[in-house]
Motif scaffolding. Structure first.
Motif, mmCIF file in Angstrom:
data_model
loop_
_atom_site.group_PDB
_atom_site.id
_atom_site.type_symbol
_atom_site.label_atom_id
_atom_site.label_comp_id
_atom_site.label_asym_id
_atom_site.label_seq_id
_atom_site.Cartn_x
_atom_site.Cartn_y
_atom_site.Cartn_z
ATOM 1 N N THR A 1 9.224 -10.499 22.007
ATOM 2 C CA THR A 1 7.889 -10.819 22.488
ATOM 3 C C THR A 1 6.854 -10.269 21.507
ATOM 4 O O THR A 1 7.199 -9.539 20.576
ATOM 5 N N PRO A 2 5.577 -10.594 21.690
ATOM 6 C CA PRO A 2 4.556 -9.969 20.844
ATOM 7 C C PRO A 2 4.577 -8.450 20.904
ATOM 8 O O PRO A 2 4.280 -7.786 19.905
ATOM 9 N N ALA A 3 4.952 -7.879 22.039
ATOM 10 C CA ALA A 3 5.067 -6.425 22.131
ATOM 11 C C ALA A 3 6.163 -5.906 21.207
ATOM 12 O O ALA A 3 6.052 -4.806 20.650
ATOM 13 N N THR A 4 7.216 -6.677 21.022
ATOM 14 C CA THR A 4 8.288 -6.293 20.108
ATOM 15 C C THR A 4 7.763 -6.211 18.679
ATOM 16 O O THR A 4 8.075 -5.281 17.937
ATOM 17 N N VAL A 5 6.989 -7.204 18.292
ATOM 18 C CA VAL A 5 6.430 -7.218 16.934
ATOM 19 C C VAL A 5 5.502 -6.032 16.729
ATOM 20 O O VAL A 5 5.536 -5.369 15.688
ATOM 21 N N ILE A 6 4.677 -5.743 17.707
ATOM 22 C CA ILE A 6 3.765 -4.611 17.607
ATOM 23 C C ILE A 6 4.547 -3.300 17.499
ATOM 24 O O ILE A 6 4.226 -2.422 16.695
ATOM 25 N N GLY A 7 5.586 -3.168 18.319
ATOM 26 C CA GLY A 7 6.402 -1.960 18.263
ATOM 27 C C GLY A 7 7.100 -1.792 16.929
ATOM 28 O O GLY A 7 7.230 -0.678 16.411
ATOM 29 N N LEU A 8 7.553 -2.898 16.321
ATOM 30 C CA LEU A 8 8.219 -2.826 15.025
ATOM 31 C C LEU A 8 7.276 -2.321 13.949
ATOM 32 O O LEU A 8 7.657 -1.495 13.102
ATOM 33 N N LEU A 9 6.047 -2.783 13.960
ATOM 34 C CA LEU A 9 5.072 -2.295 12.985
ATOM 35 C C LEU A 9 4.715 -0.837 13.235
ATOM 36 O O LEU A 9 4.418 -0.087 12.300
ATOM 37 N N THR A 10 4.773 -0.424 14.488
ATOM 38 C CA THR A 10 4.422 0.965 14.822
ATOM 39 C C THR A 10 5.450 1.944 14.299
ATOM 40 O O THR A 10 5.095 3.008 13.778
ATOM 41 N N ILE A 11 6.728 1.616 14.415
ATOM 42 C CA ILE A 11 7.763 2.572 14.019
ATOM 43 C C ILE A 11 7.829 2.758 12.510
ATOM 44 O O ILE A 11 8.351 3.770 12.032
ATOM 45 N N LEU B 1 0.826 -1.213 0.000
ATOM 46 C CA LEU B 1 0.000 0.000 0.000
ATOM 47 C C LEU B 1 0.858 1.260 0.000
ATOM 48 O O LEU B 1 0.545 2.238 -0.682
ATOM 49 N N VAL B 2 1.949 1.232 0.748
ATOM 50 C CA VAL B 2 2.845 2.389 0.786
ATOM 51 C C VAL B 2 3.478 2.630 -0.582
ATOM 52 O O VAL B 2 3.570 3.770 -1.049
ATOM 53 N N SER B 3 3.901 1.556 -1.246
ATOM 54 C CA SER B 3 4.509 1.696 -2.565
ATOM 55 C C SER B 3 3.520 2.293 -3.563
ATOM 56 O O SER B 3 3.875 3.188 -4.351
ATOM 57 N N GLY C 1 5.420 3.438 10.573
ATOM 58 C CA GLY C 1 4.617 4.615 10.260
ATOM 59 C C GLY C 1 5.380 5.899 10.503
ATOM 60 O O GLY C 1 5.300 6.846 9.704
ATOM 61 N N PHE C 2 6.157 5.952 11.587
ATOM 62 C CA PHE C 2 6.946 7.153 11.856
ATOM 63 C C PHE C 2 8.014 7.354 10.791
ATOM 64 O O PHE C 2 8.229 8.458 10.301
ATOM 65 N N SER C 3 8.694 6.283 10.420
ATOM 66 C CA SER C 3 9.742 6.383 9.401
ATOM 67 C C SER C 3 9.166 6.867 8.084
ATOM 68 O O SER C 3 9.748 7.733 7.412
ATOM 69 N N LEU C 4 8.036 6.321 7.699
ATOM 70 C CA LEU C 4 7.422 6.730 6.437
ATOM 71 C C LEU C 4 6.991 8.189 6.490
ATOM 72 O O LEU C 4 7.169 8.933 5.519
#
Length: 394
Positions: free
Chosen positions: A218-228, A178-180, A230-233
């Motif tokens: 942990t699952p929190a790590t995966v969630i945090g990775l997807l969150t960042i 979607l971003v592309s 958006g900031f980078s983009l």
């Protein structure tokens, strides 16, 4: 802003104060004085070194996966006063004849608990460990009564962690597609390529830092990775928008190249990127200090670390990697490449023409007096226009 400059430079000598003011002024005004695009080879090398370190860490050290991904048994009980993790490890080893995977104290004060992560335990092993822990530490229930029931056992299957990983990868793939599409439609193909490359860089480096630090995934790590992501983009799109604004109609001009206008765009958004990064980092630092160090919430520790690293890496990639990559792609082929060659050739011809003017024909004198002639042609401040200029103004 003037007050800030004065405060910074009060303790410096006049020369240093002037240099500091000049540097701060250039940073805030975004005049294009900081060369980023022109030094892109250096930043490419720096980016390559960072990626290499991340890859080596992932290959050599690997990741420490949490119980949600590897499965096992989680043992938890209220922490009595002066109970250390080393004492718990000793009791565990003596009871079962093996070492636990990890032991940590979560929280503080009356709400502190000891969490033991171990391999999957059967019913007999669980009963033996429960009796040994109760005899050693006498944990109490919510009513304050010592009881073995205060020690809880939870079995976790690795299947759940695998399902989380699969869903996260699907979400990541959909996000990248979607971003592309969006960047290609809103901006152009080269910016879409650079933006996606920056996202992969952010993911890889953040994962590498996580591997270096050794925190559990942990699952929190995966969630945090997807969150960042958006900031980078967001940071990359802000710079791309300014690049597009500065380079609009650049092919019809012969004074500046695409790279020079892109460098100006980076300078104009540099202070905004710094401010955005700082504002985003402060709450994450507060989360780490309060939730992790004071309250000892392990899940928030995982989330805070990956967000902190991701924000910093995303700010770097948007300025020093994504935008230079756009310029490199543009200058490889197409109209921008031809325009750049034309502008540089025109400058080289002008410089060589000025050097070939003979001194006998007034070459040196003409070159030397050129600024004077320009100054003479320029209207003086406060002078009233005369002749044709006056008529035009009337």
């Amino acid at each position: 802003m003037i007050m800030a400059d004065t405060t910074v430079t009060d303790s410096l000598d006049p020369a240093q104060a002037e240099a500091s003011k000049s540097w701060l002024s250039r940073l805030y005004t975004g005049t294009g004085a900081f060369e980023v695009i022109g030094r892109r080879r250096f930043y490419y090398m720096l980016t390559g070194v960072i990626v290499l370190i991340a890859l080596l860490s992932i290959a050599v050290r690997g990741f420490t996966f949490g119980i949600d991904f590897e499965g096992g048994t989680r043992v938890q009980f209220p922490a009595a006063d002066n109970v250390s993790t080393s004492q718990v490890e000793t009791v565990y080893s003596q009871a079962l004849g093996q070492d636990p995977v990890s032991v940590q104290t979560v929280g503080s004060g009356a709400g502190a608990t000891v969490q033991i992560r171990s391999e999957a335990l059967d019913q007999g092993q669980a009963s033996t460990l429960q009796a040994a822990l109760f005899d050693a530490f006498k944990p109490v229930n919510s009513g304050g009564t010592p009881t073995a029931d205060a020690i809880s056992f939870t079995d976790v299957s690795e299947t759940w962690g695998g399902q989380i990983t699969q869903k996260a990868l699907i979400a990541l793939a959909v996000f990248l597609v979607l971003v592309s599409i969006y960047i290609s439609i809103r901006y152009e193909r080269d910016m879409a390529i650079a933006g996606i490359a920056a996202l992969f860089f952010d993911i890889l480096v953040t994962a590498g830092v996580y591997s270096l630090v050794g925190f559990e995934v942990t699952p929190a790590t995966v969630i945090g990775l997807l969150t960042i992501l958006g900031f980078s983009l967001y940071d990359s799109v802000v710079v791309f928008d300014k690049v597009e604004e500065n380079t609009r109609g650049i092919l019809h001009l012969n004074r500046r190249t695409y790279a020079e206008q892109a460098n100006l765009a980076v300078n104009q958004t540099l202070m905004r990127s710094i401010n955005t990064t700082l504002i985003s980092v402060l709450p994450v630092l507060a989360l780490m200090i309060v939730a992790v160090w004071l309250l000892g919430v392990g899940t928030l520790k995982d989330l805070a670390l990956i967000q902190l690293v991701g924000i910093l890496v995303g700010a770097y990639s948007s300025i020093f990697f994504a935008t230079p990559l756009v310029v490199t792609l543009k200058e490889k082929w197409g109209p921008v490449a031809a325009h750049t060659k034309k502008v540089l050739a025109r400058r080289a011809g002008a410089d060589s023409g000025a050097q070939r003017v003979p001194v006998a024909a007034g070459g040196a004198a003409a070159i030397k007096s050129e600024p004077v002639r320009e100054a003479a042609r320029a209207p003086q401040a406060g002078a009233r226009p005369t002749g044709k200029r006056a008529k035009r103004r009337r």
